[in-house]
Design a protein around this motif. Sequence first.
Motif, short mmCIF file in Angstrom:
data_model
loop_
_atom_site.label_atom_id
_atom_site.label_comp_id
_atom_site.label_asym_id
_atom_site.label_seq_id
_atom_site.Cartn_x
_atom_site.Cartn_y
_atom_site.Cartn_z
N GLU A 323 52.55 45.01 38.49
CA GLU A 323 52.32 45.54 37.14
C GLU A 323 52.69 44.50 36.09
N LEU A 324 53.75 43.74 36.37
CA LEU A 324 54.12 42.66 35.46
C LEU A 324 53.01 41.62 35.37
N LEU A 325 52.39 41.30 36.53
CA LEU A 325 51.28 40.35 36.53
C LEU A 325 50.06 40.93 35.82
N ARG A 326 49.79 42.21 36.02
CA ARG A 326 48.63 42.83 35.35
C ARG A 326 48.80 42.82 33.84
N VAL A 327 49.99 43.08 33.39
CA VAL A 327 50.24 43.04 31.95
C VAL A 327 50.03 41.64 31.41
N ALA A 393 49.19 41.77 51.63
CA ALA A 393 48.16 41.00 50.93
C ALA A 393 47.13 41.88 50.25
N SER A 394 46.97 43.13 50.71
CA SER A 394 45.93 43.99 50.12
C SER A 394 46.19 44.26 48.65
N SER A 395 47.47 44.40 48.27
CA SER A 395 47.78 44.65 46.86
C SER A 395 47.43 43.45 46.00
N TYR A 396 47.68 42.25 46.50
CA TYR A 396 47.33 41.05 45.74
C TYR A 396 45.82 40.90 45.63
N LEU A 400 43.73 40.62 42.14
CA LEU A 400 42.79 39.55 41.79
C LEU A 400 41.42 40.13 41.45
N THR A 401 40.99 41.14 42.20
CA THR A 401 39.70 41.79 41.89
C THR A 401 39.74 42.45 40.53
N PHE A 457 40.71 29.97 34.09
CA PHE A 457 41.47 31.18 34.40
C PHE A 457 41.77 31.30 35.89
N PHE A 458 40.76 31.09 36.73
CA PHE A 458 40.89 31.43 38.14
C PHE A 458 40.83 30.21 39.07
#
Length: 945
Positions: A323-327, A393-396, A400-401, A457-458
């Motif tokens: 969530e920190l990364l998403r923010v 890894a599925s959460s990461y 990314l998606t 970005f990616f």
Amino acid sequence: MSSSKPLSAPPKMSSLSSRGVNSTSSMSPTRASGSLPSNKNPAVPTPTRQPYSSPSYETFAPRTAAQRERMGRVAALTAGPWSSANNEEQKDSSSDFDEPITLTSAMCPPKSSTYNTSSSSNDSTISSVTDQKINNTLQHTINATQNLSTLIKHTASLRLALRASINIANDVSERHSDLLRHSGELSAAAERLQHEEQVLTRRAEEIGKPLKHYDAVDRIGPLVGVLFKEGGRVVVRGIAKLHVDNDEEFVRVLEEIDEAVEFFGEDGGGAEVFGRPGSGGSSSNNRRGGRERTASQQPFQATASGSAEYYRRACALQDAALELLRVGVADRISQTSSQIQDALKLPKVPIAADKLEASLVYTRFHGISRRSNALINIARKRVETLGSGSLAASSYEDFLTLCRNTYCGARETLLTTTIRSHMDILKERHGLVGMTRLASVFLIRLCTVETALYLDFFGDPDKRRQTTKKVKGATSDGDDEKEAEENEGGDDASAFKRLGSSSSHQPGTAIASQILSEDATYRDAEFQSMLGSLCSALHRTIRRGLVSVLDLDVLCQVVSVLREERSAANSTSTTLAAARAVSGVIQDAQERLIFCANTSLHKEVVRFKPTSADLNYPGKLLGEKPKAAIIIEGEEGAAAAKKAEKEESEINDAVAAQLRVYESWFPPMRSVLRILSKIFRVVEPRVFEDIALSAVQACTKSLKDGSSHILRASGQIHADLFLVKHLLILREQLSPFDIQLRSVERQLDFSEAGKAVSRFLANRNRRLFSMSTENALVTLLREGVSVQESSVDSKRDLEDCLRSACNDFIEHTTSSLLGPISRFVDQCKNASSDGSTDILRKESFMNGIVVKGMFGNAYDNLESELGNVSTQMKLYLENSSTQSILLKPVVRKITRALEEARRFIDEVPNDENDWDTELRDEVLKSASAFETRVKAATSTKQGSN
């Protein structure tokens, strides 16, 4: 050591002692006295030994002081006797005797010969000498005996020393064996202890591993802002103490969380109880339709084991960290996009294309790209470390998606209105063709710049650093100052031109695209889909313009321009989206072109209705050469001549002459050749051949119909030459296309359908549901419907039509030149068809005077007919070789007809039907003159050509 075991001489020792005695007894007194020690000096010093290279046993079994003393005595005894006291006596005694005295000779009496010899001498002398010798012998014997006694004692001591040495050696060997045995036991014990230590260490680690993960879950919760209250039943989210910008600490926390998720999920069985981890707002969860909740969203289960409960808590910690990364990434992108839309009033007010790259749409996104790339790179490295198939890894991957979808959605929202507006402006200013080229260039540039921004970005930072070095090496020769400015800016998009540029081939763009293509991140499906959506504006704008276009030239230009731009887009992998969009537009343009071409062919060829002006032959051909119809004299004639010369100079111009020739063609053939020449390089070869096949068939039929109309209006020779001329032109113009003009037409034949239906209804045992070839419905279709195939060869049909037209022209020209002679020969053939000449002699047309007049009239009309044929052939057929090819069969037919006329005339005797010799000669001379004139005219024509 010696007291523990009795000394015993081995068998070899006794033999050694005996050999030592024998060897000692055989020695001479001198050698014996010199080699044995005297009684006064029994101790003999130990001789010097050579160093022995064998390994010392002192290392394995150290000797005591008593053992070393004993070994020293053994070494002294084994050195051998030695004496120097009797050397002088032996030397003195050896001078008195010539032969050596041994122990045997000393103990034996003197030989008899000595006594026989001594008897002859004086008794006193003999006795004194004998006593002296005996004394000397006895003395020597005593000395030898003493030496032997000494040797025997020494030998015995040696024997005892050897026995002691053997005992010492056996003792040393036993100690060595004991040492090796003890060493092996110690080694085995050490290995056993080491293995036990490893087992214990591993068990300690296994015991401590769960504890480490339990401690990590309890410790990391406050760092990411998660608290578990009431024994884990309630999960409370708060403010995290950990910052994502602290890369090292944040990555370390993520590693601990991932290890806990892997351990509790796989080893603890938590994944079977609560399911796989994942982000609540991820695309994968959306694809599941929201019906399945992630592990962190599952409620507390009192019956679940401790490992399963801690798995749920670890998943909650992972979601909080992500969530920190998403923010920091997805929310930041969405917030930036909203701010840009508010500032620029998008999408209501589009941005000018030449100001797009310098606008906030790019500058603001470049401003947040560095931090976003760092956070995205953390998630990417975690996926690479864990592996794509692991639980953590599925959460990461979902994160990314989500970031890619958020980015692509924001970019599409910001750019769609501007791109469509720019396409519409280009169409209004430059038309469809100009807009096609400029819009394609615009999209290629847009794809390149968007790819650079997406990699900001990616992209992988390591690869970006490598590509930066390559860019410096590629542009350092002539652009050092410019490169320094670009590197200071830190943005890859600054290396490209503004999007409003009209040039499509710049070296800098090619280099940048090649460098960017090394990082394959831009091939993500989400980004390529976004580029395809942006490039669809080209398809939307051009398609609306294509629907209203009927001009084949415009459509051909559009397809040619699009093909060039597609080649430019395919040259680099970063602009493949633009290439795909252009390919779609090409297909639409080709479909529109094929439709318009078929419509034009159907209208101008199939449904063509000629007018009087279209069938004005030879009037249309005479219009090309107006000088032939001008006959003026005097001053007006001079002025007209100057005008004619001026017009002739214009006609001599190659382009103008070609245009006039083109205008003289029959309109259907002109339309066919014009359309085929336009679409030849634009449509696919198979499509072109199919269109050409139907067009040639329709054109041939139209030419035949036109020839029939000209026959009624202008005469036979004009109709024949018209058809020959146009068929020759059509064949000649089709040859560069290199097409076969063949096809196979298939048609359904229902002629037997009635009989098949009757048999089907009459059959009472029909099997309707049988899964075999005997099924009644299958039999009905097989017997009632058949496929008829027919081969169509338009090129062969064209050749046959041309051959038929040439034969008709030859036949008709021969008849017109022969005139009544042709009718005369036909009448003679009909009259003598039964093989008898009696009827032929009596016929009125065989009257001598009639025949003579006929030949005279034919010869008189020959000049005008030859002039008319020659004039018309020059008018229709410009190629002299073609004229000669057509006239040769005419001459042969005329010659054959005259020969048959002579044969029929010779069959009529004199004095019958007004025939006599003089009249016959005149007729034959007329026939010869006719033939000579025809040949002369044709040969003159060929010579002039």
